[in-house]
Scaffold this motif. Structure first.
Motif, PDB file in Angstrom:
ATOM      1  N   GLN A 261     -13.186-110.718  -2.531  1.00  0.00           N
ATOM      2  CA  GLN A 261     -13.898-111.832  -1.912  1.00  0.00           C
ATOM      3  C   GLN A 261     -15.217-111.388  -1.301  1.00  0.00           C
ATOM      4  O   GLN A 261     -16.174-112.157  -1.237  1.00  0.00           O
ATOM      5  CB  GLN A 261     -13.004-112.491  -0.855  1.00  0.00           C
ATOM      6  CG  GLN A 261     -11.765-113.143  -1.421  1.00  0.00           C
ATOM      7  CD  GLN A 261     -10.919-113.822  -0.361  1.00  0.00           C
ATOM      8  OE1 GLN A 261     -11.448-114.368   0.607  1.00  0.00           O
ATOM      9  NE2 GLN A 261      -9.600-113.791  -0.534  1.00  0.00           N
ATOM     10  N   PHE A 262     -15.260-110.140  -0.833  1.00  0.00           N
ATOM     11  CA  PHE A 262     -16.502-109.598  -0.290  1.00  0.00           C
ATOM     12  C   PHE A 262     -17.488-109.196  -1.389  1.00  0.00           C
ATOM     13  O   PHE A 262     -18.594-108.750  -1.102  1.00  0.00           O
ATOM     14  CB  PHE A 262     -16.215-108.379   0.593  1.00  0.00           C
ATOM     15  CG  PHE A 262     -15.865-108.732   2.012  1.00  0.00           C
ATOM     16  CD1 PHE A 262     -16.797-109.310   2.866  1.00  0.00           C
ATOM     17  CD2 PHE A 262     -14.597-108.461   2.521  1.00  0.00           C
ATOM     18  CE1 PHE A 262     -16.481-109.628   4.173  1.00  0.00           C
ATOM     19  CE2 PHE A 262     -14.265-108.770   3.839  1.00  0.00           C
ATOM     20  CZ  PHE A 262     -15.213-109.359   4.660  1.00  0.00           C
ATOM     21  N   GLY A 263     -17.075-109.322  -2.650  1.00  0.00           N
ATOM     22  CA  GLY A 263     -17.988-109.061  -3.759  1.00  0.00           C
ATOM     23  C   GLY A 263     -18.017-107.629  -4.240  1.00  0.00           C
ATOM     24  O   GLY A 263     -18.964-107.227  -4.939  1.00  0.00           O
ATOM     25  N   VAL A 264     -16.992-106.841  -3.908  1.00  0.00           N
ATOM     26  CA  VAL A 264     -16.950-105.454  -4.380  1.00  0.00           C
ATOM     27  C   VAL A 264     -16.274-105.426  -5.748  1.00  0.00           C
ATOM     28  O   VAL A 264     -15.111-105.824  -5.872  1.00  0.00           O
ATOM     29  CB  VAL A 264     -16.185-104.543  -3.390  1.00  0.00           C
ATOM     30  CG1 VAL A 264     -16.177-103.105  -3.890  1.00  0.00           C
ATOM     31  CG2 VAL A 264     -16.807-104.629  -2.004  1.00  0.00           C
ATOM     32  N   PRO A 265     -16.965-104.971  -6.801  1.00  0.00           N
ATOM     33  CA  PRO A 265     -16.362-104.949  -8.139  1.00  0.00           C
ATOM     34  C   PRO A 265     -15.157-104.016  -8.207  1.00  0.00           C
ATOM     35  O   PRO A 265     -15.110-103.002  -7.505  1.00  0.00           O
ATOM     36  CB  PRO A 265     -17.511-104.422  -9.028  1.00  0.00           C
ATOM     37  CG  PRO A 265     -18.756-104.656  -8.243  1.00  0.00           C
ATOM     38  CD  PRO A 265     -18.363-104.509  -6.807  1.00  0.00           C
ATOM     39  N   GLN A 266     -14.218-104.348  -9.068  1.00  0.00           N
ATOM     40  CA  GLN A 266     -13.004-103.544  -9.220  1.00  0.00           C
ATOM     41  C   GLN A 266     -13.320-102.089  -9.570  1.00  0.00           C
ATOM     42  O   GLN A 266     -12.629-101.164  -9.131  1.00  0.00           O
ATOM     43  CB  GLN A 266     -12.115-104.149 -10.316  1.00  0.00           C
ATOM     44  CG  GLN A 266     -11.399-105.419  -9.913  1.00  0.00           C
ATOM     45  CD  GLN A 266     -10.118-105.148  -9.137  1.00  0.00           C
ATOM     46  OE1 GLN A 266      -9.580-104.059  -9.186  1.00  0.00           O
ATOM     47  NE2 GLN A 266      -9.637-106.155  -8.423  1.00  0.00           N
ATOM     48  N   GLU A 267     -14.382-101.883 -10.363  1.00  0.00           N
ATOM     49  CA  GLU A 267     -14.687-100.514 -10.793  1.00  0.00           C
ATOM     50  C   GLU A 267     -15.216 -99.634  -9.661  1.00  0.00           C
ATOM     51  O   GLU A 267     -15.327 -98.421  -9.813  1.00  0.00           O
ATOM     52  CB  GLU A 267     -15.692-100.521 -11.948  1.00  0.00           C
ATOM     53  CG  GLU A 267     -17.044-101.147 -11.633  1.00  0.00           C
ATOM     54  CD  GLU A 267     -17.120-102.617 -12.022  1.00  0.00           C
ATOM     55  OE1 GLU A 267     -18.239-103.095 -12.254  1.00  0.00           O
ATOM     56  OE2 GLU A 267     -16.055-103.278 -12.095  1.00  0.00           O
ATOM     57  N   ASN A 268     -15.542-100.253  -8.525  1.00  0.00           N
ATOM     58  CA  ASN A 268     -16.099 -99.476  -7.423  1.00  0.00           C
ATOM     59  C   ASN A 268     -15.106 -99.182  -6.303  1.00  0.00           C
ATOM     60  O   ASN A 268     -15.479 -98.572  -5.301  1.00  0.00           O
ATOM     61  CB  ASN A 268     -17.332-100.161  -6.845  1.00  0.00           C
ATOM     62  CG  ASN A 268     -18.538-100.081  -7.759  1.00  0.00           C
ATOM     63  OD1 ASN A 268     -18.956-101.075  -8.343  1.00  0.00           O
ATOM     64  ND2 ASN A 268     -19.093 -98.892  -7.902  1.00  0.00           N
ATOM     65  N   PHE A 269     -13.851 -99.616  -6.453  1.00  0.00           N
ATOM     66  CA  PHE A 269     -12.860 -99.203  -5.451  1.00  0.00           C
ATOM     67  C   PHE A 269     -11.507 -99.001  -6.125  1.00  0.00           C
ATOM     68  O   PHE A 269     -11.195 -99.628  -7.141  1.00  0.00           O
ATOM     69  CB  PHE A 269     -12.769-100.201  -4.295  1.00  0.00           C
ATOM     70  CG  PHE A 269     -12.072-101.494  -4.602  1.00  0.00           C
ATOM     71  CD1 PHE A 269     -10.703-101.641  -4.361  1.00  0.00           C
ATOM     72  CD2 PHE A 269     -12.772-102.574  -5.104  1.00  0.00           C
ATOM     73  CE1 PHE A 269     -10.056-102.831  -4.627  1.00  0.00           C
ATOM     74  CE2 PHE A 269     -12.129-103.780  -5.381  1.00  0.00           C
ATOM     75  CZ  PHE A 269     -10.766-103.906  -5.143  1.00  0.00           C
ATOM     76  N   ALA A 270     -10.737 -98.079  -5.557  1.00  0.00           N
ATOM     77  CA  ALA A 270      -9.448 -97.746  -6.147  1.00  0.00           C
ATOM     78  C   ALA A 270      -8.464 -97.357  -5.064  1.00  0.00           C
ATOM     79  O   ALA A 270      -8.808 -96.648  -4.120  1.00  0.00           O
ATOM     80  CB  ALA A 270      -9.610 -96.596  -7.143  1.00  0.00           C
TER      81      ALA A 270
END
Length: 452
Positions: A261-270
């Motif tokens: 929801q905050f707009g962080v793409p899936q590829e940038n967090f794990a």
């Protein structure tokens, strides 16, 4: 008179003007980004009472701290920005509005062995959100969003924010009956990336005294991987066996959901179950950020949730969440890797005004006009030949020279020379300002960091 050889102490960074401008641009990017999220700037003293800084004491802190006496005062240089923040919030709690959001970029000091990329004096860039009694889980999700925005603004896209929750780890080790050994176990697991699971397994058995079954269960747990959804699904298999674990799992699921929801793409967090961070400090969500193309750099931004920031100074419960960037080390390593954008201007001025007559009045007038337009302007005052004046501008990398000869003065104009292209035009003072402003905007449009 005997001359003293000038030298800079080992472990202390001293930059030449051009890289100093790069560092200033780096810090200004951080300030602007943190301000976008409503953080207030804070500056605390570099020197504090040793009693205040060492309230927690023990471990490497006492060994590394710079401590000295001045009269009857026992003083020390700050070794991080978190302890001074704790003192500040405890001291001013009745005057602050909570949640209190602050950022601070400042130098800290550690008397450890200086080595490549590690300094005794270095800048840290911290942000923290402090609550009064409580702090909503949304704050723990917003922090990675700020990390994402910060690194994206700096010019990076190939990075990953690795997220975990300390309650999951504490709960898991409690399930195994290993609570008392959990600290040693997590320190061993932290070596996984460097030495691999086989050697970690040997350490767990030989140094931590674990059984084969316990070792296998831990290695199985930390090896859980896949998409964030797959990791969370795997963790569901442990639900119901420990209350702390279940609480941590709910918090981790909430953080990952809010991140989208905050707009962080899936590829940038794990979700990464090997991340532990500050064994005696962090109590909830923890973060580490790595550059995917440069794993050798290690974590470039880390932090997490803590339950009581100022417990050594006040009875008031002040939970918080924050992150820290070791700015000097990151800047050094990025420079070494040739990742700092060389195309961005590093000159101290945008324009150099060159008077070509004996009367400096017109040069002062045009410089004043340019400065009023927000253009950083220097007037060359020395009585040198034209070639030497241009050489000065070239050495500093000043992009524009403003020439004022008799013809320009008579016409009430000036000549503007783009020192990058060599193009020169004669225009009014107002047109000169517009021309230079446009050029500077274009030259400053690039990112601070270049990805390979």
């Amino acid at each position: 008179m005997e001359r003293i050889k000038p030298r800079t102490l080992s472990g202390f960074m001293e930059l030449l003007p051009a890289p100093q401008m790069q560092m200033e641009r780096f810090m200004e990017t951080l300030r602007k980004t943190y301000s976008l999220y409503g953080f207030t700037p804070l500056d605390t003293p570099a020197i504090e009472s040793a009693e205040v800084l060492l309230a927690k004491g023990g471990g490497d802190t006492e060994k590394q701290i710079y401590r000295f006496n001045k009269g009857d005062a026992d003083l020390a240089l700050r070794f991080d920005l978190t302890v001074p923040l704790a003192k500040y919030v405890a001291l001013h709690a009745n005057e602050l509005s909570f949640p209190f959001r602050r950022y601070q970029i400042g130098k800290v000091y550690r008397g450890e062995r200086a080595q490549r990329g590690r300094f005794r004096e270095f800048y840290q860039a911290d942000i923290d959100i402090i609550g009064d009694g409580k702090l909503d889980i949304l704050n723990e999700a917003e922090i990675p969003a700020i990390i994402y925005k910060t690194f994206q603004t700096l010019g990076l896209s190939r990075f990953q924010i690795r997220v975990n929750n300390r309650k999951i780890l504490n709960g898991f080790y409690a399930m195994q009956g290993l609570t008392e050994k959990s600290g040693d176990i997590m320190r061993s697991v932290d070596k996984l990336d460097k030495i691999g699971p086989e050697k970690v397994g040997l350490i767990l058995m030989e140094d931590c005294g674990l059984t084969q079954e316990q070792k296998d269960e831990i290695l199985k747990f930390i090896a859980i991987s896949g998409t964030n959804e797959e990791v969370l699904t795997a963790l569901e298999g442990y639900r119901g066996r420990n209350e702390i674990f279940d609480q941590g799992l709910e918090e981790l699921k909430a953080v990952t959901a809010y991140l989208s929801q905050f707009g962080v793409p899936q590829e940038n967090f794990a979700v990464d179950l090997t991340i532990a961070r500050g064994l005696d400090y962090y109590t909830g969500t923890v973060y580490e950020t790595t550059l995917l193309d440069h794993p050798e750099i290690g974590s470039v931004c880390s932090g997490g949730r803590y339950d009581n920031l100022a417990e050594y100074y006040t009875d008031r419960q002040l939970p918080g969440v924050g992150i820290s960037i070791g700015l000097t080390r990151l800047f050094y390593v990025l420079g070494e890797q040739k990742l700092l954008n060389p195309a961005l201007p590093t000159a101290p001025a945008d324009a150099l005004v060159l008077p070509m007559t004996s009367d400096p009045g017109p040069a002062i007038a045009v410089a004043t006009s340019l400065r009023e337009a927000g253009i950083r302007t220097q007037v060359y005052m020395e009585q040198k030949k034209f070639k030497q004046k241009m050489s000065y501008a070239d050495k500093l990398g000043i992009p524009y020279a403003v020439l004022l000869g008799e013809d320009e003065i008579a016409a009430g104009k000036c000549s503007v020379k783009d020192l990058t292209t060599g193009q020169q035009v004669t225009v009014s003072y107002e047109e000169a300002a517009e021309l230079i402003q446009q050029g500077i905007r274009e030259k400053n449009s690039g990112a601070v960091i270049l990805e390979n």
